[in-house]
Scaffold this active site. Structure first.
Site, PDB file in Angstrom:
ATOM      1  N   GLY A   1       0.950  -1.229   0.113  1.00 46.73           N
ATOM      2  CA  GLY A   1      -0.045   0.040   0.024  1.00 46.73           C
ATOM      3  C   GLY A   1       0.926   1.276   0.059  1.00 46.73           C
ATOM      4  N   CYS A   2       0.287   2.134  -0.491  1.00 47.35           N
ATOM      5  CA  CYS A   2       0.946   3.600  -0.459  1.00 47.35           C
ATOM      6  C   CYS A   2       1.222   4.023   0.741  1.00 47.35           C
ATOM      7  CB  CYS A   2       0.104   4.741  -1.113  1.00 47.35           C
ATOM      8  SG  CYS A   2      -1.499   4.731  -0.590  1.00 47.35           S
ATOM      9  N   TYR A   3       0.169   4.311   1.720  1.00 46.15           N
ATOM     10  CA  TYR A   3       0.659   4.697   3.246  1.00 46.15           C
ATOM     11  C   TYR A   3       1.784   3.678   3.963  1.00 46.15           C
ATOM     12  CZ  TYR A   3      -3.446   7.739   3.137  1.00 46.15           C
ATOM     13  OH  TYR A   3      -4.352   8.874   2.672  1.00 46.15           O
TER      14      TYR A   3
ATOM     15  N   THR B   1       4.047   1.777   2.545  1.00 53.32           N
ATOM     16  CA  THR B   1       5.456   1.807   2.059  1.00 53.32           C
ATOM     17  C   THR B   1       6.105   2.918   3.054  1.00 53.32           C
ATOM     18  OG1 THR B   1       4.733   1.288  -0.058  1.00 53.32           O
ATOM     19  CG2 THR B   1       6.763   2.507  -0.092  1.00 53.32           C
TER      20      THR B   1
END
Ligand SMILES: NC(=O)C1=CN([C@@H]2O[C@H](COP(=O)(O)OP(=O)(O)OC[C@H]3O[C@@H](n4cnc5c(N)ncnc54)[C@H](OP(=O)(O)O)[C@@H]3O)[C@@H](O)[C@H]2O)C=CC1
Ligand SMILES: CC(=O)N[C@@H](CCC(=O)OP(=O)(O)O)C(=O)O
Length: 310
Positions: free
Chosen positions: A116-118, A120
């Site tokens: 996921g972006c967050y 990461t």
């Protein structure tokens, strides 16, 4: 023969950005589905089973269905950008820099779950400190973050960009995930090597791409007599010998008046900062990335390249 790549969901936000990154690549054959047929299950199944690597850019349920569509196929390898398999024990977590062996695991994996972006940003900050013994597995971790609005996919983009949308959002910055049951928490816990769930407080800003993830720490809650210098040194040591994650020098960070959430928009790298006074009581860890770069599409292409190098 060139490897065949199919992006299922190629007309969505993440899929389109992967396509853009693949444009002009002569080393792969990109299989494609017409936009009007994007939900044609038979066509998708045929394309999925013709590919050497399928990159799924779909909601969780559709990703699970796509994986089922390839159940009898022992050739196609899959990169899934959804949340569906990120803590699945048989899937490699697609964050190559998270420890020394992860790149090789991704390279050799049949199934890779793109992070996921967050997560990461959060895992990028927390995991090296867990591995260095600076944060205990029972530490109370808080993750505060702001994302560009493309993080919410086509639906949120339309709500923000189209004033005539019945669910138009006019706010320049809003908090969400207020139930504290966000889909990203399990992967932050597992891949952050934590025994307790982090408290995750996400928000969205009125900019398309970019992300700031913050993990504030109280120095007297840390292990090993940690200081701002030792925390920074642990991150520097962890991210030596790679070029995607940059740990900003302490003296550079100390002079910064602000961090711009969109600084890395369009880039596939991530910057990490450690803020705090020498001998001070508090440390603020910050990760800066593009939610669609290292946070999604850039990471997917990085993982594809690792898999193609096997
Ligand atoms: N945006 C981001 O910053 C990030 C996204 N991700 C993940 O990537 C995945 C895709 O997200 P995103 O690109 O933002 O989403 P979008 O909504 O922008 O795109 C999703 C695409 O999938 C298609 N789709 C939806 N359901 C089906 C189905 N049943 N069969 C076939 N196609 C389908 C949609 O078609 P239609 O237009 O018809 O709905 C659309 O083209 C999600 O799982 C998300 O969690 C991961 C990291 C960051
Ligand atoms: C702004 C926004 O809505 N962001 C999404 C996260 C981005 C996404 O859906 O993808 P990943 O889970 O793969 O990172 C959310 O909070 O659900």
């Amino acid at each position: 023969m060139k490897p065949k790549i199919f992006i299922d969901g190629e007309h969505g936000t993440t899929g389109l950005q992967i396509r853009t990154r693949m444009a002009g690549r002569a080393d792969v054959d990109l299989l494609s589905i017409p936009e009007s047929e994007r939900r044609n299950a038979q066509m998708r199944e045929d394309l999925l089973n013709s590919a050497d690597i399928a990159i799924l850019c779909l909601p969780d349920d559709a990703s699970k269905q796509a994986v089922e569509m390839t159940a009898a196929n022992n050739k196609v390898r899959i990169i899934d950008t959804s949340t569906a398999f990120r803590v699945h024990p048989d899937w490699a977590y697609g964050f190559a820099e998270m420890d020394n062996s992860q790149g090789a695991k991704i390279r050799d994996a049949r199934h890779v779950a793109n992070p996921g972006c967050y997560p990461t940003g959060a895992i990028g900050l927390i995991r090296p400190l867990r591995m260095a013994g600076i944060i205990s597995e029972y530490h109370s971790v808080t993750v505060n973050a702001v994302s560009g609005y493309t993080g919410g996919g086509k639906q949120l983009i339309a709500q923000i960009e189209d004033a005539s949308n019945p669910e138009h959002i006019d706010s320049p910055h809003f908090l969400y995930g207020l139930t504290l049951k966000h889909k990203h928490v399990p992967e932050m816990k597992i891949h952050g090597l934590l025994e307790r769930e982090p408290l995750f407080a996400p928000s969205v800003g009125k900019f398309p791409q970019g992300m700031i993830v913050q993990v504030p720490l109280h120095v007297d809650d840390l292990e090993d007599n940690a200081t701002v210098e030792s925390v920074h040194a642990a991150l520097v040591a962890h991210y030596a010998n790679q070029s995607i994650v940059e740990v900003v020098p302490l003296d550079v960070a100390a002079k910064l008046p602000r961090i711009n959430a969109v600084e890395l928009a369009g880039k596939d790298t991530m910057k990490l900062y450690v803020f705090g006074q020498p001998g001070g009581e508090h440390i603020n860890l910050v990760a800066l990335l593009d939610n669609l770069g290292k946070g999604a599409s850039g990471a997917a292409v990085q993982n594809m390249d690792l898999m193609l190098s096997a």
